[in-house]
Design a protein around this motif. Structure first.
Motif, PDB file in Angstrom:
ATOM      1  N   LEU A  67      11.055 -11.079  -0.545  1.00  0.00           N
ATOM      2  CA  LEU A  67      11.038  -9.961   0.296  1.00  0.00           C
ATOM      3  C   LEU A  67      12.276  -9.329   0.734  1.00  0.00           C
ATOM      4  CD1 LEU A  67       8.282 -10.877   3.009  1.00  0.00           C
ATOM      5  CD2 LEU A  67       8.159  -9.106   1.038  1.00  0.00           C
ATOM      6  N   ILE A  68      13.378 -10.452   0.580  1.00  0.00           N
ATOM      7  CA  ILE A  68      14.679  -9.913   0.826  1.00  0.00           C
ATOM      8  C   ILE A  68      15.176  -9.274  -0.522  1.00  0.00           C
ATOM      9  CG2 ILE A  68      17.139 -10.826   0.909  1.00  0.00           C
ATOM     10  CD1 ILE A  68      16.048 -13.153   2.881  1.00  0.00           C
ATOM     11  N   ILE A  69      15.100  -9.614  -1.584  1.00  0.00           N
ATOM     12  CA  ILE A  69      15.278  -9.155  -2.635  1.00  0.00           C
ATOM     13  C   ILE A  69      14.751  -7.547  -2.784  1.00  0.00           C
ATOM     14  CG2 ILE A  69      15.120  -8.806  -5.408  1.00  0.00           C
ATOM     15  CD1 ILE A  69      15.310 -12.267  -5.258  1.00  0.00           C
ATOM     16  N   TYR A  70      13.579  -7.729  -2.429  1.00  0.00           N
ATOM     17  CA  TYR A  70      12.884  -6.179  -2.365  1.00  0.00           C
ATOM     18  C   TYR A  70      13.550  -5.295  -1.337  1.00  0.00           C
ATOM     19  CZ  TYR A  70       9.595  -2.738  -0.451  1.00  0.00           C
ATOM     20  OH  TYR A  70       8.889  -1.543  -0.276  1.00  0.00           O
TER      21      TYR A  70
ATOM     22  N   VAL B 198       0.900  -1.185   0.063  1.00  0.00           N
ATOM     23  CA  VAL B 198      -0.104   0.004   0.070  1.00  0.00           C
ATOM     24  C   VAL B 198       0.727   1.298  -0.012  1.00  0.00           C
ATOM     25  CG1 VAL B 198      -1.900   1.463   1.209  1.00  0.00           C
ATOM     26  CG2 VAL B 198      -2.139  -1.138   1.173  1.00  0.00           C
ATOM     27  N   ALA B 199       1.905   1.309   0.951  1.00  0.00           N
ATOM     28  CA  ALA B 199       2.700   2.490   0.801  1.00  0.00           C
ATOM     29  C   ALA B 199       3.695   2.671  -0.392  1.00  0.00           C
ATOM     30  CB  ALA B 199       3.700   2.201   2.139  1.00  0.00           C
ATOM     31  N   LEU B 200       4.061   1.550  -1.105  1.00  0.00           N
ATOM     32  CA  LEU B 200       4.747   1.660  -2.332  1.00  0.00           C
ATOM     33  C   LEU B 200       3.777   2.104  -3.407  1.00  0.00           C
ATOM     34  CD1 LEU B 200       7.348   1.273  -3.857  1.00  0.00           C
ATOM     35  CD2 LEU B 200       6.623  -1.035  -4.100  1.00  0.00           C
ATOM     36  N   SER B 201       2.447   1.780  -3.321  1.00  0.00           N
ATOM     37  CA  SER B 201       1.655   2.035  -4.374  1.00  0.00           C
ATOM     38  C   SER B 201       1.315   3.630  -4.149  1.00  0.00           C
ATOM     39  CB  SER B 201       0.286   1.320  -4.271  1.00  0.00           C
ATOM     40  OG  SER B 201      -0.723   1.568  -5.205  1.00  0.00           O
ATOM     41  N   THR B 202       1.269   3.976  -2.889  1.00  0.00           N
ATOM     42  CA  THR B 202       0.816   5.649  -2.879  1.00  0.00           C
ATOM     43  C   THR B 202       1.834   6.278  -3.235  1.00  0.00           C
ATOM     44  OG1 THR B 202      -0.472   4.914  -0.858  1.00  0.00           O
ATOM     45  CG2 THR B 202       0.093   7.146  -1.018  1.00  0.00           C
ATOM     46  N   GLU B 203       3.059   5.842  -3.034  1.00  0.00           N
ATOM     47  CA  GLU B 203       4.335   6.649  -3.436  1.00  0.00           C
ATOM     48  C   GLU B 203       4.661   6.713  -4.936  1.00  0.00           C
ATOM     49  OE1 GLU B 203       9.188   6.383  -3.028  1.00  0.00           O
ATOM     50  OE2 GLU B 203       7.902   4.757  -1.865  1.00  0.00           O
ATOM     51  N   ILE B 204       4.093   5.520  -5.879  1.00  0.00           N
ATOM     52  CA  ILE B 204       4.080   5.666  -7.102  1.00  0.00           C
ATOM     53  C   ILE B 204       3.168   6.548  -7.604  1.00  0.00           C
ATOM     54  CG2 ILE B 204       3.604   4.269  -9.105  1.00  0.00           C
ATOM     55  CD1 ILE B 204       4.947   1.715  -7.619  1.00  0.00           C
TER      56      ILE B 204
ATOM     57  N   ASN C   7       4.467 -10.634  -5.982  1.00  0.00           N
ATOM     58  CA  ASN C   7       4.839 -11.934  -5.936  1.00  0.00           C
ATOM     59  C   ASN C   7       4.899 -12.598  -4.743  1.00  0.00           C
ATOM     60  OD1 ASN C   7       4.678 -11.828  -8.873  1.00  0.00           O
ATOM     61  ND2 ASN C   7       6.784 -11.459  -9.142  1.00  0.00           N
ATOM     62  N   ALA C   8       5.728 -11.832  -3.862  1.00  0.00           N
ATOM     63  CA  ALA C   8       5.812 -12.289  -2.571  1.00  0.00           C
ATOM     64  C   ALA C   8       4.731 -12.700  -1.777  1.00  0.00           C
ATOM     65  CB  ALA C   8       6.818 -11.360  -1.881  1.00  0.00           C
ATOM     66  N   MET C   9       3.691 -11.770  -2.098  1.00  0.00           N
ATOM     67  CA  MET C   9       2.290 -11.923  -1.208  1.00  0.00           C
ATOM     68  C   MET C   9       1.782 -13.411  -1.899  1.00  0.00           C
ATOM     69  SD  MET C   9       0.727  -8.390  -0.149  1.00  0.00           S
ATOM     70  CE  MET C   9      -0.715  -9.328   0.216  1.00  0.00           C
ATOM     71  N   VAL C  10       1.867 -13.565  -3.084  1.00  0.00           N
ATOM     72  CA  VAL C  10       1.066 -14.740  -3.888  1.00  0.00           C
ATOM     73  C   VAL C  10       1.867 -15.900  -3.112  1.00  0.00           C
ATOM     74  CG1 VAL C  10       1.027 -15.909  -5.934  1.00  0.00           C
ATOM     75  CG2 VAL C  10       0.408 -13.559  -5.713  1.00  0.00           C
TER      76      VAL C  10
ATOM     77  N   LEU D 189       6.917  -3.196  -6.925  1.00  0.00           N
ATOM     78  CA  LEU D 189       5.665  -3.335  -6.633  1.00  0.00           C
ATOM     79  C   LEU D 189       5.293  -4.881  -7.070  1.00  0.00           C
ATOM     80  CD1 LEU D 189       3.059  -1.955  -5.530  1.00  0.00           C
ATOM     81  CD2 LEU D 189       2.450  -1.411  -7.826  1.00  0.00           C
ATOM     82  N   LYS D 190       5.834  -5.076  -8.191  1.00  0.00           N
ATOM     83  CA  LYS D 190       5.599  -6.383  -8.804  1.00  0.00           C
ATOM     84  C   LYS D 190       6.309  -7.614  -7.820  1.00  0.00           C
ATOM     85  CE  LYS D 190       6.039  -9.324 -13.154  1.00  0.00           C
ATOM     86  NZ  LYS D 190       6.345  -9.542 -14.413  1.00  0.00           N
ATOM     87  N   LEU D 191       7.270  -7.284  -7.505  1.00  0.00           N
ATOM     88  CA  LEU D 191       7.999  -7.939  -6.622  1.00  0.00           C
ATOM     89  C   LEU D 191       7.397  -8.396  -5.309  1.00  0.00           C
ATOM     90  CD1 LEU D 191      10.492  -9.847  -6.465  1.00  0.00           C
ATOM     91  CD2 LEU D 191      11.754  -7.786  -5.399  1.00  0.00           C
TER      92      LEU D 191
END
Length: 126
Positions: A107-110, A26-32, A57-60, A52-54
């Motif tokens: 999440l680590i890569i993110y 949510v925070a990243l989406s708001t920032e974008i 994917n982590a959530m999925v 955001l895509k990463l």
């Protein structure tokens, strides 16, 4: 797997990871959204969209992991109650563990990419 409740006890921990990841999303989406409205930095917006895509994917991966753990607990409980000899729930649990690890790796890569993007933003403002 005699202890049918073991996979289900892992679910709250994965749930906390999902909660924190959704907050990041949510925070990243708001920032974008604000970057799109304020600046014309297409390169930065593209990098943020990849982040955001990463996160998505982590959530999925984490959602699939939770599903595997719940199904594993149910299958194991059913096999114990029916007295069946073959118990496939261990394989479902291992699948859940693999998907949880994939989510954690994403999440680590993110995290590494987020720091790199912030460093680049700071260097560009100087």
């Amino acid at each position: 797997m005699e202890n049918w409740y073991v996979p289900i006890t892992i679910v709250p921990g994965i749930g906390l990871l999902i909660l924190s990841t959704s907050n990041l999303l949510v925070a990243l989406s708001t920032e974008i959204k604000s970057l799109i409205a304020d600046t014309n930095s297409e390169q930065l917006i593209e990098r943020k969209l990849k982040q955001l895509k990463l996160l998505n994917n982590a959530m999925v991966f984490l959602y699939i992991s939770v599903a595997c753990f719940v199904i594993s607990g149910l299958v194991s409980g059913l096999f114990i109650s029916t007295g069946a000899k073959f118990n496939s729930s261990i394989y479902i649990t291992i699948t859940g563990i693999i998907f949880a690890l994939l989510g954690l790796i994403a999440l680590i890569i993110y995290s590494f990419k987020a720091v790199k993007i912030r460093q680049d933003q700071f260097q560009n403002t100087l």
